[in-house]
Design an enzyme around this catalytic site. Structure first.
Site, PDB file in Angstrom:
ATOM      1  N   GLU A 155       0.827  -1.213   0.000  1.00  0.00           N
ATOM      2  CA  GLU A 155       0.000   0.000   0.000  1.00  0.00           C
ATOM      3  C   GLU A 155       0.862   1.265   0.000  1.00  0.00           C
ATOM      4  O   GLU A 155       0.516   2.260   0.624  1.00  0.00           O
ATOM      5  CB  GLU A 155      -0.938  -0.003   1.212  1.00  0.00           C
ATOM      6  CG  GLU A 155      -2.389   0.101   0.859  1.00  0.00           C
ATOM      7  CD  GLU A 155      -2.635   0.444  -0.579  1.00  0.00           C
ATOM      8  OE1 GLU A 155      -2.911  -0.492  -1.335  1.00  0.00           O
ATOM      9  OE2 GLU A 155      -2.558   1.615  -0.993  1.00  0.00           O
TER      10      GLU A 155
HETATM   11  C1  LIG Z   1       2.110  -9.748   0.219  1.00  0.00           C
HETATM   12  C2  LIG Z   1       1.907  -8.611  -0.714  1.00  0.00           C
HETATM   13  C3  LIG Z   1       0.629  -8.208  -1.030  1.00  0.00           C
HETATM   14  C4  LIG Z   1       0.414  -7.165  -1.933  1.00  0.00           C
HETATM   15  N1  LIG Z   1      -0.869  -6.833  -2.312  1.00  0.00           N
HETATM   16  C5  LIG Z   1      -1.040  -5.999  -3.368  1.00  0.00           C
HETATM   17  C6  LIG Z   1      -2.335  -5.815  -3.969  1.00  0.00           C
HETATM   18  O1  LIG Z   1      -3.334  -6.343  -3.493  1.00  0.00           O
HETATM   19  N2  LIG Z   1      -2.431  -5.050  -5.075  1.00  0.00           N
HETATM   20  C7  LIG Z   1      -1.348  -4.442  -5.632  1.00  0.00           C
HETATM   21  O2  LIG Z   1      -1.502  -3.781  -6.646  1.00  0.00           O
HETATM   22  N3  LIG Z   1      -0.114  -4.562  -5.074  1.00  0.00           N
HETATM   23  C8  LIG Z   1       0.061  -5.336  -3.969  1.00  0.00           C
HETATM   24  N4  LIG Z   1       1.312  -5.500  -3.431  1.00  0.00           N
HETATM   25  C9  LIG Z   1       2.417  -4.755  -3.984  1.00  0.00           C
HETATM   26  C10 LIG Z   1       2.951  -3.679  -3.047  1.00  0.00           C
HETATM   27  O3  LIG Z   1       2.030  -2.632  -2.928  1.00  0.00           O
HETATM   28  C11 LIG Z   1       4.329  -3.244  -3.567  1.00  0.00           C
HETATM   29  O4  LIG Z   1       5.203  -4.335  -3.329  1.00  0.00           O
HETATM   30  C12 LIG Z   1       4.846  -1.997  -2.914  1.00  0.00           C
HETATM   31  O5  LIG Z   1       4.051  -0.894  -3.248  1.00  0.00           O
HETATM   32  C13 LIG Z   1       6.293  -1.694  -3.303  1.00  0.00           C
HETATM   33  O6  LIG Z   1       6.505  -1.860  -4.672  1.00  0.00           O
HETATM   34  P1  LIG Z   1       7.707  -2.799  -5.172  1.00  0.00           P
HETATM   35  O7  LIG Z   1       7.622  -4.078  -4.441  1.00  0.00           O
HETATM   36  O8  LIG Z   1       7.709  -2.843  -6.642  1.00  0.00           O
HETATM   37  O9  LIG Z   1       9.015  -2.050  -4.662  1.00  0.00           O
HETATM   38  P2  LIG Z   1       9.786  -0.886  -5.446  1.00  0.00           P
HETATM   39  O10 LIG Z   1       8.810   0.107  -5.952  1.00  0.00           O
HETATM   40  O11 LIG Z   1      10.711  -1.496  -6.402  1.00  0.00           O
HETATM   41  O12 LIG Z   1      10.596  -0.217  -4.259  1.00  0.00           O
HETATM   42  C14 LIG Z   1      11.807  -0.796  -3.729  1.00  0.00           C
HETATM   43  C15 LIG Z   1      12.342   0.107  -2.614  1.00  0.00           C
HETATM   44  O13 LIG Z   1      12.658   1.404  -3.163  1.00  0.00           O
HETATM   45  C16 LIG Z   1      12.022   2.405  -2.406  1.00  0.00           C
HETATM   46  N5  LIG Z   1      11.635   3.524  -3.258  1.00  0.00           N
HETATM   47  C17 LIG Z   1      11.016   3.483  -4.461  1.00  0.00           C
HETATM   48  N6  LIG Z   1      10.822   4.718  -4.919  1.00  0.00           N
HETATM   49  C18 LIG Z   1      11.306   5.570  -3.998  1.00  0.00           C
HETATM   50  C19 LIG Z   1      11.373   6.984  -3.865  1.00  0.00           C
HETATM   51  N7  LIG Z   1      10.873   7.803  -4.804  1.00  0.00           N
HETATM   52  N8  LIG Z   1      11.957   7.505  -2.762  1.00  0.00           N
HETATM   53  C20 LIG Z   1      12.443   6.702  -1.795  1.00  0.00           C
HETATM   54  N9  LIG Z   1      12.405   5.366  -1.854  1.00  0.00           N
HETATM   55  C21 LIG Z   1      11.824   4.804  -2.940  1.00  0.00           C
HETATM   56  C22 LIG Z   1      10.790   1.731  -1.793  1.00  0.00           C
HETATM   57  O14 LIG Z   1      10.339   2.420  -0.643  1.00  0.00           O
HETATM   58  C23 LIG Z   1      11.328   0.341  -1.494  1.00  0.00           C
HETATM   59  O15 LIG Z   1      11.994   0.356  -0.260  1.00  0.00           O
HETATM   60  C24 LIG Z   1       1.535  -6.497  -2.486  1.00  0.00           C
HETATM   61  C25 LIG Z   1       2.827  -6.879  -2.123  1.00  0.00           C
HETATM   62  C26 LIG Z   1       3.016  -7.931  -1.269  1.00  0.00           C
HETATM   63  C27 LIG Z   1       4.430  -8.345  -0.957  1.00  0.00           C
END
Ligand SMILES: Cc1cc2nc3c(=O)[nH]c(=O)nc-3n(C[C@H](O)[C@H](O)[C@H](O)COP(=O)(O)OP(=O)(O)OC[C@H]3O[C@@H](n4cnc5c(N)ncnc54)[C@H](O)[C@@H]3O)c2cc1C
Length: 598
Positions: A443
């Site tokens: 989220e």
């Molecule tokens: C169990 C689980 C359930 C989920 N459920 C859903 C769901 O129902 N629907 C859905 O759509 N998604 C869902 N997600 C996805 C979840 O919302 C994302 O994993 C999350 O938003 C982070 O995206 P990412 O994993 O691609 O990480 P990335 O976007 O690749 O980020 C990696 C790291 O970089 C940091 N970062 C990225 N950009 C910046 C910035 N501008 N400044 C500082 N730091 C930054 C992040 O904070 C993080 O620490 C789920 C994930 C999991 C693991």
């Protein structure tokens, strides 16, 4: 085996004695008749559902997990989940605070808030199935056409159909502007959607007849980036004109993630293979509609950690009273036993009180936020609606990130109370820690929440909404500033209220020269703001407790509340000084580090 007792007394305290919610409801015609007795009676039954129906499935659901049938693409949820969901639907719990126009019971959102806190304590993984439906319901209720609402909302209100949010793709999580899923317009006004989503919570399961996916995708002529994203309803089964279910749509589960916690919830890889969907809201304005769901989900995720904080605390407290190890530093307390219960040791009490202070402070914030949401939607005065919406928007990233950081901290502290037994599965504590971890990530990670708070919600409007919250703090300080008994709560709060203005201006000014200064300070800033908010609610709770004690009320609940308030202000709130100092360390120590990070 862990235990869970619904914290009804504390919910009642916050709702009726601190926030006086029924007085707020007087000005909203649809809730003017709702009284304290009705709210309490509904929540008592809700507590039974949580503790007796879904709590017993928490450990077994974690152990068994979900199974995907690769032939049919159907997912089997853990034993008992489906039956518990049937009980939930038959009990009318799905419809509690939904719009009566679509079959809802129309009770105030605060009732649903408390129901969900208890369900999250009892079984976070199970609760995510109905929980996501509420967010999807809210987005459709706000942005759906009449036809879409008539088709989907009654079944989502009853709980017969559940909802999901399909945003994330393998290459795009935080940066949704990178999204690739495509939507091609068809001659009949529908859209053919193709793409791959990952990590979709409750994305496939056997608990409901249909799953209503809210999918973000791009139209062929969409501008690049986040401004070219549109929102679509893509049901698992097509819905015929008469409301009955038709053919299977081209959206299915291609795999389930193997993950650290919430094993009972199916985190699905969703393949969208020419599925047919309908547009929600305007083309390329998908984020506007999706934000309704995302904001609901952010509050919901904060609530997940509130639930875990409470249940972890209850179990650690019971264990600390029972487990005997070593003698008290000040001499034996349980002289009839070979050692004292570990609750005599100061540091064990610190761990327990940390969790208790986070749970009760979080409950006050969560209930306050649900009243703001109610007013933002249902208050007859437009200015009250607008002000409530603004305040809620400020408090949403704080609720999401502060409660989930605190929740993980609390869960590990409570695990620590168990010593080595906390690391062993049978006590259930390690599950709380594993389940709590995801809440800081999904989220929008807590870093993203902090950027939203500092960049958009505070600096983005020159601190105007923060000043409004400051006014609430200021009014409490004025009211209680001369009350010596309140000094230990009011004085530190007043000091932080003054410091945060200067602190914010300073970061804003540095941010104008170098935007990385905002990024470097944001996480610390959010915790400082979180304590300002918690400090305000803890002072208000102490105020009520002191008044009751002064009036001769001998209920030990009020003494406990005061003691916890004292602990909070003495041991947790002071971290704000360190946080402001580390925020002021600026961006250079982070960004001028290429050699260190080579
Ligand atoms: C169990 C689980 C359930 C989920 N459920 C859903 C769901 O129902 N629907 C859905 O759509 N998604 C869902 N997600 C996805 C979840 O919302 C994302 O994993 C999350 O938003 C982070 O995206 P990412 O994993 O691609 O990480 P990335 O976007 O690749 O980020 C990696 C790291 O970089 C940091 N970062 C990225 N950009 C910046 C910035 N501008 N400044 C500082 N730091 C930054 C992040 O904070 C993080 O620490 C789920 C994930 C999991 C693991």
């Amino acid at each position: 085996m862990p235990v869970y007792n619904p914290p009804l007394r504390d919910m009642q305290f916050v709702m009726h004695e601190v926030l006086n919610v029924t007085a707020e409801f007087q000005s909203m015609p649809q809730h003017a008749e709702v009284d304290v007795e009705t709210i309490n009676a509904v929540l008592e039954e809700a507590g039974k559902f949580a503790s007796q129906v879904i709590f017993p499935l928490n450990i077994s659901g974690d152990t068994e997990g979900c199974q995907l049938d690769r032939e049919t693409h159907e997912v089997k949820t853990p034993t008992g989940f489906k039956e518990a969901y049937k009980t939930y639907v038959e009990g009318g719990w799905a419809a509690l605070s939904c719009d009566p126009a679509y079959g809802g019971q129309g009770l105030p959102l605060v009732v649903n808030q408390c129901l969900y806190e208890m369900m999250n304590s009892a079984n976070q993984a199970w609760t995510m199935y109905p929980g996501l439906t509420h967010g999807a319901y809210a987005a459709l209720h706000t942005y759906g056409t009449d036809a879409q609402k008539d088709t989907y909302l009654p079944k989502m209100t009853s709980g017969e159909w559940t909802g999901t949010m399909c945003l994330t793709e393998p290459h795009c999580g935080t940066d949704l502007g990178l999204m690739r899923t495509k939507a091609e317009p068809l001659a009949d006004g529908t859209y053919k959607i193709t793409g791959n989503k990952i990590f979709i919570s409750a994305g496939e399961h056997d608990m409901a007849d249909n799953i209503i996916h809210l999918v973000l995708a791009r139209l062929p002529d969409a501008p690049p980036g986040i401004k070219g994203v549109s929102l679509f309803i893509v049901p698992k089964f097509h819905v015929k004109a008469d409301g009955s279910l038709g053919e299977r749509n081209g959206i299915y589960c291609g795999g389930l993630e193997h993950k650290m916690g919430i094993h009972g919830n199916a985190t699905a890889q969703i393949v969208i293979d020419g599925a047919i969907g309908t547009l929600v809201g305007q083309p390329n304005k998908g984020m506007q509609a999706m934000f309704v769901m995302m904001n609901a989900a952010r509050l919901g995720v904060g609530n997940q950690s509130l639930g875990l904080t409470e249940v972890a605390y209850q179990n650690a407290l019971a264990y600390a009273k029972d487990r005997i190890q070593m003698r008290s530093l000040t001499g034996p307390k349980a002289k009839d036993k070979p050692a004292d219960p570990i609750i005599v040791h100061p540091d064990v009490r610190r761990m327990l009180l940390t969790a208790k202070a986070y749970a009760e402070g979080g409950r006050a914030l969560a209930i306050y936020s649900s009243v703001l949401l109610e007013k933002a939607h249902n208050h007859p005065d437009e200015k009250v609606r607008k002000d409530s919406d603004e305040m809620l928007s400020l408090l949403t990233p704080i609720t999401k990130a502060f409660l989930t950081d605190n929740g993980y901290n609390a869960a590990t502290q409570c695990q620590q109370v168990f010593g080595g037994h906390g690391y062993i599965k049978e006590w259930g504590m390690e599950q709380f820690v594993r389940d709590a971890r995801i809440n800081m990530i999904y989220e929008g990670t807590n870093t993203i929440q902090s950027l939203d708070l500092l960049g958009r919600k505070v600096l983005g409007n020159n601190g105007a909404t923060l000043k409004k919250f400051g006014k609430l703090v200021g009014a409490l300080v004025m009211e209680e500033g001369v009350n010596e008994k309140m000094a230990e709560f009011i004085n530190p709060l007043a000091v932080l209220g003054e410091q945060i203005t200067k602190f914010t201006t300073e970061i804003g000014f540095k941010g104008l020269q170098n935007a990385d200064e905002v990024g470097a300070a944001a996480v610390d800033y959010l915790r400082v703001a979180g304590h300002l908010v918690f400090g305000y609610f803890w002072a208000r709770m102490a105020q009520v407790a002191l008044r009751e004690i002064a009036a001769g009320n001998t209920d030990p609940f009020y003494v406990a509340k005061l003691q916890t308030a004292r602990f909070y202000f003495a041991k947790l709130f002071p971290e704000t000084a360190t946080l402001m100092r580390t925020a002021r360390a600026g961006s250079k120590v982070l960004m001028d580090t290429d050699a260190a990070l080579a």
